[in-house]
Design a protein around this motif. Structure first.
Motif, PDB file in Angstrom:
ATOM      1  N   ASP A 189       0.696  -1.021   0.427  1.00 27.25           N
ATOM      2  CA  ASP A 189       0.233  -0.107   0.408  1.00 27.25           C
ATOM      3  C   ASP A 189       0.724   1.346   0.183  1.00 27.25           C
ATOM      4  O   ASP A 189       0.490   2.346  -0.233  1.00 27.25           O
ATOM      5  N   LYS A 190       2.253   0.841  -0.117  1.00 27.58           N
ATOM      6  CA  LYS A 190       3.290   2.087   0.048  1.00 27.58           C
ATOM      7  C   LYS A 190       3.248   2.104  -0.781  1.00 27.58           C
ATOM      8  O   LYS A 190       3.827   3.663  -1.435  1.00 27.58           O
ATOM      9  N   LEU A 191       3.129   1.886  -1.793  1.00 29.28           N
ATOM     10  CA  LEU A 191       3.972   2.144  -3.063  1.00 29.28           C
ATOM     11  C   LEU A 191       2.532   3.361  -4.305  1.00 29.28           C
ATOM     12  O   LEU A 191       1.965   3.035  -3.979  1.00 29.28           O
ATOM     13  N   SER A 192       3.798   4.115  -4.976  1.00 29.15           N
ATOM     14  CA  SER A 192       3.032   4.757  -5.498  1.00 29.15           C
ATOM     15  C   SER A 192       1.802   3.873  -6.901  1.00 29.15           C
ATOM     16  O   SER A 192       3.192   2.602  -6.876  1.00 29.15           O
ATOM     17  N   LEU A 193       1.229   4.234  -7.632  1.00 26.80           N
ATOM     18  CA  LEU A 193       0.224   3.396  -8.496  1.00 26.80           C
ATOM     19  C   LEU A 193       1.520   3.330  -9.633  1.00 26.80           C
ATOM     20  O   LEU A 193       1.866   1.986 -10.333  1.00 26.80           O
ATOM     21  N   ASP A 194       1.828   4.594 -10.226  1.00 26.37           N
ATOM     22  CA  ASP A 194       4.016   4.593 -11.089  1.00 26.37           C
ATOM     23  C   ASP A 194       4.199   3.425 -10.634  1.00 26.37           C
ATOM     24  O   ASP A 194       4.568   2.247 -11.409  1.00 26.37           O
ATOM     25  N   GLU A 195       5.040   3.358  -9.079  1.00 26.75           N
ATOM     26  CA  GLU A 195       5.580   2.672  -8.924  1.00 26.75           C
ATOM     27  C   GLU A 195       4.937   0.976  -9.546  1.00 26.75           C
ATOM     28  O   GLU A 195       6.077  -0.117 -10.088  1.00 26.75           O
ATOM     29  N   LYS A 196       3.637   0.233  -9.090  1.00 22.84           N
ATOM     30  CA  LYS A 196       2.661  -0.494  -9.348  1.00 22.84           C
ATOM     31  C   LYS A 196       2.776  -0.802 -10.356  1.00 22.84           C
ATOM     32  O   LYS A 196       3.191  -2.031 -10.476  1.00 22.84           O
ATOM     33  N   ILE A 197       2.582   0.100 -11.222  1.00 23.26           N
ATOM     34  CA  ILE A 197       2.504  -0.550 -12.757  1.00 23.26           C
ATOM     35  C   ILE A 197       3.799  -1.192 -13.610  1.00 23.26           C
ATOM     36  O   ILE A 197       3.297  -2.075 -14.149  1.00 23.26           O
ATOM     37  N   SER A 198       4.999  -0.227 -12.884  1.00 22.41           N
ATOM     38  CA  SER A 198       5.833  -0.137 -13.515  1.00 22.41           C
ATOM     39  C   SER A 198       6.446  -2.087 -12.929  1.00 22.41           C
ATOM     40  O   SER A 198       7.238  -2.024 -13.461  1.00 22.41           O
ATOM     41  N   LEU A 199       5.955  -2.334 -11.931  1.00 29.15           N
ATOM     42  CA  LEU A 199       6.806  -3.586 -11.350  1.00 29.15           C
ATOM     43  C   LEU A 199       5.869  -4.505 -12.173  1.00 29.15           C
ATOM     44  O   LEU A 199       6.434  -5.362 -12.655  1.00 29.15           O
ATOM     45  N   GLU A 200       4.730  -4.399 -12.473  1.00 28.99           N
ATOM     46  CA  GLU A 200       3.848  -5.122 -12.973  1.00 28.99           C
ATOM     47  C   GLU A 200       3.840  -5.502 -14.700  1.00 28.99           C
ATOM     48  O   GLU A 200       4.549  -6.552 -14.963  1.00 28.99           O
ATOM     49  N   HIS A 201       4.878  -4.158 -15.129  1.00 25.96           N
ATOM     50  CA  HIS A 201       5.691  -4.276 -16.494  1.00 25.96           C
ATOM     51  C   HIS A 201       6.772  -4.728 -16.240  1.00 25.96           C
ATOM     52  O   HIS A 201       6.963  -5.849 -16.967  1.00 25.96           O
ATOM     53  N   PHE A 202       6.748  -4.853 -15.057  1.00 25.09           N
ATOM     54  CA  PHE A 202       8.312  -5.609 -15.320  1.00 25.09           C
ATOM     55  C   PHE A 202       8.461  -6.890 -14.136  1.00 25.09           C
ATOM     56  O   PHE A 202       9.379  -8.179 -15.766  1.00 25.09           O
ATOM     57  N   ILE A 203       7.676  -7.729 -13.902  1.00 27.22           N
ATOM     58  CA  ILE A 203       6.950  -8.307 -14.232  1.00 27.22           C
ATOM     59  C   ILE A 203       6.941  -9.379 -15.331  1.00 27.22           C
ATOM     60  O   ILE A 203       7.895 -10.533 -15.023  1.00 27.22           O
ATOM     61  N   ALA A 204       6.542  -9.742 -15.943  1.00 31.32           N
ATOM     62  CA  ALA A 204       5.910  -9.540 -17.196  1.00 31.32           C
ATOM     63  C   ALA A 204       6.947  -9.460 -18.366  1.00 31.32           C
ATOM     64  O   ALA A 204       6.786 -11.219 -19.164  1.00 31.32           O
ATOM     65  N   TRP A 205       7.487  -8.720 -18.411  1.00 25.86           N
ATOM     66  CA  TRP A 205       8.833  -8.662 -18.978  1.00 25.86           C
ATOM     67  C   TRP A 205       9.888  -9.851 -18.971  1.00 25.86           C
ATOM     68  O   TRP A 205      10.193 -10.724 -19.637  1.00 25.86           O
ATOM     69  N   LYS A 206       9.804  -9.816 -17.232  1.00 24.92           N
ATOM     70  CA  LYS A 206      10.959 -10.566 -17.158  1.00 24.92           C
ATOM     71  C   LYS A 206      10.051 -12.197 -17.730  1.00 24.92           C
ATOM     72  O   LYS A 206      11.283 -13.424 -17.801  1.00 24.92           O
ATOM     73  N   LYS A 207       8.793 -12.277 -17.005  1.00 23.69           N
ATOM     74  CA  LYS A 207       8.490 -13.838 -17.327  1.00 23.69           C
ATOM     75  C   LYS A 207       8.506 -13.988 -18.964  1.00 23.69           C
ATOM     76  O   LYS A 207       8.780 -15.388 -19.129  1.00 23.69           O
TER      77      LYS A 207
END
Ligand SMILES: [Zn+2]
Length: 891
Positions: free
Chosen positions: A164-182
């Motif tokens: 919950d401490k993450l910003s929306l930008d950070e969440k989207i970025s991490l989702e993107h990062f995970i999808a990219w890596k996977k």
């Protein structure tokens, strides 16, 4: 028997038995096929790696685009077999265990002066179970370094709750990062998709560097790096920690002496080479912080509870099991009595013993690992060897523990295989020593902090891998069997001939092996823990090298292995048999050689029509559905060309007996061989086994071994060299099943698959090992990140939505000319109905469609040969039929 669509553990075994993608003629086709991303034959981990073969972009390193790195595992296994064939020691000459076993060969096998330290078969075998030698206690203290778990939970334990401490930008970025890596994307792919995302969401997408840094911060997952000799001899840990030069000495060559550091002009010392080690307990911590996996981690405990309950019930009713055993139809038994069954580590004897006698697993969440190690070669311009160490989490049930949940701990960077492999394991064992005392974690199921304890319960390796970590003298020693104190016999009176063989009732024994006892296969002198500790202590007390050598010779134990520090260590079960290598690469291959090259035409076991047999194999393959296995080659012509495990499997389970009958193989040989096949099928099936089942298996094995000896040795004392250790070791299979359930638990397939999976992702020609280390780290980083923050994994969301139904893909038309096939198909379905014990067709009217692919419930995809081979249909099987009205149960 279908190797690819078998029960749950097939996720473990498929990969190694399927064709190696690098040599699979269909693999390159498959990679360009839009549907091929889930093709199990082409990729062992296709879900995360759909584009491995076609994607030529760059990864996170600065990488070359056009390199083709092939990873070839296990060439050493063939080396092993060939060496055995020529009766030469094959363990690398620098191997410290082997030089002792080799040097004993001058003792010419009649082993003068062999005596066991205080060995007395009448002694209580458990008397000295806990009398650990001082050297072991010291080693444990050294690893532990005074660590004690804190009484109170430290404040910084990761929980995954700070999402919950993450910003929306950070969440989207991490989702993107995970999808990219996977999806195994390239750096360019990351940037381009990020731009698309940013354009349409107005979000600011973090750069790859920033996203990775955030992931590391959120998980706290950091790799350790240890300096190592650039020639791979040692890692500078433990006793080598403070050295500046490599002290490693091969038994033949000089001391390595390679310096540890570069010296830059300004005097700063930089290590020349390093090895990366990942903290395995970070993965466990993440597994408990995730509610779903936290409950899955309790599977070990629920198995244990069932066993304890069963044992207690049987103890309260001592007649119950006896009655069942003596007469299953006894009227006095009103209801089915509970009978102990062995299927996996969870319900095996070792687990029970570790709980009851070693005081382990008192908390349901305590962790048991199997460690598995194996070598592989990265083939580029020059060959480079790597060794991989993986952790298998035995807390998870067998159907999920072998997939994504396997944690790669380290891969040694080449160019050579490690000399002292234990120096590379040292840091992991330091971590594990602490973990066995206790580490604080957060449990998402109980929403509370707890002290977790974890131990390594088993160490797996093939013959060579195990030799590097088990501290035994190896199969060339006079006591070369890891599980029993059966002495090897020699098959020649020539001076200097070695004792390497394991006959039960050899002819002219008093001449050839006068000092060798007779052995009763029903009652072998098995190795014991208390005896083991005494031998270790004796080795430690030995004053001279000669004295030490004599102990090694008399016991087959050469040193205290690092693995013995585990609180779960039990000798000799700690290092189980690897069934795939034993059964197929060693035994099957050896029997084939006995039929063809080792025997002459006068020999009853000689197979005169081997060439004809060989030629029939590729013919027979034509009618085999391709999803069953890769192409099986002519063994007569190709046995020397890396004949693969799955090819031996096909020969043993499908071809040898029927074709052998047809070609007039000697009935006695075939009968004996059919017992061998039955033993292997019994052992390799993941069924639950009772003690009665295992008694049957034991009888069968003894029948086979005695029959084998009679046929293959007969009255010729020189032919006892046909009673090799690998054949003899079948006798231990029933015990292995009692110890750890299915013998497949000892399989090396998991580590082999990890090697293959990693190898195919390597893109850097210049720095393949740095690339490999990076791949291993990031895979684990992403896994841990998704465990703490499951909502960030877009893949997971889709998975939970999907229904678990069989979905055929790629429908094919049924052409008129195939209509005559219908009666054949009806017959086939009828036999399948019999096999599955359920009716597949109702009303007798066969309604079927033809499909190119079928996604199974276990995520694997069956695909037809026509799909795989495109227009170049090499086989006659163009389709398979799917009947979706019935339920085929995959255990
Ligand atoms: Zn060195």
């Amino acid at each position: 028997m279908n190797f690819n669509t078998d029960t749950d553990a097939s996720t473990d075994t498929d990969a190694s038995t399927g064709p190696d993608a690098s040599t699979n003629p269909n693999a390159s086709d498959a990679s360009t096929d839009p549907g091929a991303s889930i093709d199990p034959d082409a990729y062992t981990d296709a879900d995360t790696d759909p584009d491995a073969l076609t994607d030529t972009g760059t990864g996170t390193d600065s990488l070359d685009s056009d390199c083709s790195i092939e990873i070839t595992a296990f060439a050493h296994d063939l080396a092993y077999d060939d060496a055995i064939l020529h009766e030469e020691p094959i363990l690398p000459s620098e191997h410290c265990d082997s030089d002792v076993s080799e040097s004993e060969s001058d003792a010419s096998g009649d082993s003068p002066g062999i005596h066991l330290p205080d060995y007395d078969s009448n002694l209580d075998i458990n008397a000295g179970f806990f009398e650990t030698p001082e050297v072991l206690d010291n080693l444990r203290d050294q690893l532990l370094g005074g660590y004690k778990p804190p009484d109170e939970c430290p404040p910084d334990i990761k929980t995954g709750m700070d999402i919950d401490k993450l910003s929306l930008d950070e969440k989207i970025s991490l989702e993107h990062f995970i999808a990219w890596k996977k999806s195994n994307g390239t750096v360019k792919a990351y940037d381009m998709h990020a731009k698309v995302l940013a354009t349409h969401t107005n979000a600011t997408i973090l750069t790859l560097y920033q996203a990775r840094k955030l992931a590391i911060k959120l998980t706290g997952f950091h790799a350790t790096k240890a300096d190592m000799c650039p020639k791979s001899c040692i890692a500078y840990t433990g006793k080598y920690e403070h050295l500046d030069k490599c002290p490693y000495k091969t038994s033949a060559g000089p001391i390595c002496d390679t310096p540890r550091y570069h010296k830059s002009p300004n005097g700063i010392k930089k290590p020349i080479a390093q090895v990366q080690i990942l903290p395995i307990m970070d993965t466990v911590r993440a597994l408990y912080a995730n509610a779903e996996t936290s409950s899955e981690m309790r599977n070990r405990d629920s198995c244990l509870k069932q066993v304890l309950h069963l044992v207690a019930t049987a103890a309260n009713n001592p007649h119950m099991i006896n009655e069942i055993a003596s007469d299953p139809n006894a009227e006095t038994v009103s209801q089915p009595a509970p009978v102990r069954q062995y299927s996996d580590y969870g319900d095996g004897q070792i687990h029970q013993m570790q709980y009851e006698h070693l005081g382990l697993f008192k908390d349901p969440r305590d962790v048991a690992f199997a460690l598995s190690t194996d070598g592989a070669q990265l083939t580029m311009k020059k060959q480079s060897n790597t060794w991989l160490l993986i952790f298998i989490i035995l807390n998870l049930s067998a159907n999920i523990r072998y997939g994504e949940q396997v944690a790669v701990n380290l891969a040694t960077p080449g160019p050579f295989s490690p000399g002292d492999i234990e120096s590379f394991l040292w840091i992991t064992f330091v971590d594990m020593a602490k973990a066995s005392e206790g580490l604080w974690m957060y449990d998402a199921v109980d929403s509370s902090y707890f002290l977790n304890r974890a131990v390594i319960s088993l160490a797996l390796g093939d013959m060579l891998g195990s030799a590097k970590i088990n501290g035994m003298a190896g199969h060339m020693a006079i006591f070369g069997d890891r599980y029993s104190m059966v002495q090897a016999a020699r098959s020649s009176l020539v001076k200097g001939s070695k004792a390497l063989y394991y006959p039960s009732n050899p002819p002219q024994n008093s001449t050839y092996n006068p000092n060798r006892s007779k052995y009763d296969l029903n009652n072998l002198p098995l190795r014991t823990q208390s005896q083991y500790w005494k031998i270790i202590q004796k080795l430690e007390d030995a004053q001279t090298k000669k004295e030490k050598t004599n102990i090694v010779k008399a016991t087959g134990i050469s040193r205290l292995p690092l693995c013995a520090v585990s609180k779960a260590f039990i000798h000799p079960s700690y290092f189980p048999i690897d069934p795939f290598h034993l059964f197929y690469e060693n035994e099957a291959l050896f029997i084939w050689d006995l039929w063809t090259t080792i025997s002459d035409t006068n020999d009853i076991v000689h197979f005169r029509h081997a060439a004809k047999f060989g030629a029939l194999i590729p013919e027979a393959m034509k009618t085999l559905p391709p999803a069953f296995c890769g192409p099986v080659r002519d063994p007569y012509l190709k046995r020397q060309c890396k004949y693969k495990i799955y090819e031996w499997m096909a020969l043993i389970h499908w071809y040898i007996i029927p074709i052998g009958v047809e070609l007039g193989m000697h009935p006695a040989v075939l009968k004996n061989f059919s017992q061998f096949v039955e033993i292997i099928e019994f052992a390799m099936t993941n069924a639950k086994r009772t003690d009665a089942d295992l008694c049957y298996l034991q009888e069968l094995i003894i029948k086979f071994l005695l029959g084998f000896e009679k046929l293959y040795v007969g009255e010729d004392p020189e032919k006892i060299n046909r009673m090799r250790l690998c054949i003899f070791q079948l006798i231990h299979v029933p015990n292995h099943i009692r110890w750890n359930g299915s013998i497949r638990l000892g399989s090396q397939a998991t580590v082999e698959r990890s090697i293959g999976e990693m190898g195919r992702k390597i893109r850097s020609k210049k720095a393949p090992f740095a690339n490999l280390a990076n791949l291993i780290y990031e895979k684990e980083l992403i896994k841990i990140l998704c465990l703490y923050y499951p909502t960030l994994d877009i893949n997971r969301k889709q998975k939970s939505d999907s229904e678990t139904v069989l979905k055929p893909i790629q429908q094919h038309k049924i052409y008129k000319k195939y209509n005559p096939m219908t009666p054949v198909i009806e017959k086939e379905l009828a036999s399948i109905s019999v096999l599955l014990k359920q009716a597949i067709i109702s009303g007798g009217n066969v309604q079927y469609s033809r499909w190119g692919k079928l996604k199974l419930l276990n995520g694997h995809v069956l695909s037809s040969r026509s799909t795989q081979a495109k227009n170049k249909a090499q086989r006659q099987s163009f389709w398979f039929e799917v009947c979706l009205t019935c339920t085929i149960l995959f255990e």
